[in-house]
Scaffold this active site. Structure first.
Site, PDB file in Angstrom:
ATOM      1  CE  LYS A  56      11.384  -5.216   5.289  1.00 16.33           C
ATOM      2  NZ  LYS A  56      10.350  -6.373   6.076  1.00 16.33           N
ATOM      3  CB  ALA A  72       4.227  -4.530   6.008  1.00 21.65           C
ATOM      4  CG  ASP A  73      10.095  -4.320   9.208  1.00 24.90           C
ATOM      5  OD1 ASP A  73      10.849  -5.099   8.721  1.00 24.90           O
ATOM      6  OD2 ASP A  73      10.295  -3.764  10.555  1.00 24.90           O
ATOM      7  CB  THR A  74       6.050  -6.093  12.491  1.00 26.94           C
ATOM      8  OG1 THR A  74       4.853  -6.174  11.415  1.00 26.94           O
ATOM      9  CG2 THR A  74       5.257  -6.144  14.053  1.00 26.94           C
ATOM     10  N   GLY A 109       4.647  -0.821  10.331  1.00 25.28           N
ATOM     11  CA  GLY A 109       4.949   0.250   9.343  1.00 25.28           C
ATOM     12  C   GLY A 109       4.513  -0.419   7.782  1.00 25.28           C
TER      13      GLY A 109
END
Length: 189
Positions: A56, A72-74, A109
């Site tokens: 991203k 961010a990514d979860t 992340g």
């Protein structure tokens, strides 16, 4: 709070990430575009969130060349299964049913970049659910519409208050941003 040389951009539509970053004391702008959240199938489950955060960020960098960008990514991981956002109520129901009476990991992340530097990291939290009945699952899905949440739940909502019996690690990481690590990383820019 720290003044950055360039504006801080949170590249996320998540109201929870926006709330957490704001409450951590940062001033920022939100800039969002849709990018595919695809990852290689052979990627280990515990690396997916950080991989997506970096992808991203790299997609935003050409659009915002002078900004400090945070992405961010979860992911929710049960065994070796990665649970992202459910596409519909049936998928949410299946995810929540599979999390009932089990411990899973939530990995967030994060990638932060400036024109000259990029860092990425992740944080993990173990979450244990008590028993979820079909009626409780249906109530949660109908009332809270968890379609924008990895694993089909938000820890800060009813299900977290009534059905999560243990967490090991950062509560805020489960909400969508490991604020303790983000704060330290941003202070380094």
């Amino acid at each position: 709070m720290k003044n950055f040389e360039h504006r801080l951009i949170l590249a996320s539509n998540s109201p929870r990430r926006q709330q957490l970053l704001r409450e951590a004391g940062f001033e920022f702008e939100v800039f969002v575009r849709d990018f595919p959240e695809d990852f290689p199938g052979e990627l280990p489950a515990d690396e997916v969130a950080q991989y997506l955060a970096v992808q991203k960020n790299e997609n935003y960098r050409p659009l915002l060349p002078d900004a400090l960008i945070l992405t961010a990514d979860t992911t929710v991981i049960l065994g070796d299964r990665v649970m992202n956002k459910p596409a519909n109520a049936d998928e949410a129901r299946e995810m929540l049913t599979s999390l009932s009476n089990k411990t899973h990991e939530v990995i967030c992340g994060v990638c932060i970049s400036s024109a000259s530097r990029e860092i990425s990291f992740s944080d993990r939290t173990e979450v244990t659910f008590g028993s979820l009945s079909p009626a409780e699952i249906d109530h949660y899905i109908t009332t809270f519409q968890p379609f924008d949440k990895a694993g089909a739940y938000g820890i800060q909502e009813w299900i977290g208050m009534t059905k999560i019996i243990r967490i090991t690690g950062s509560y805020y990481n489960v909400m969508g941003l490991p604020t303790h690590k983000v704060y330290e990383a941003l202070m380094g820019f």
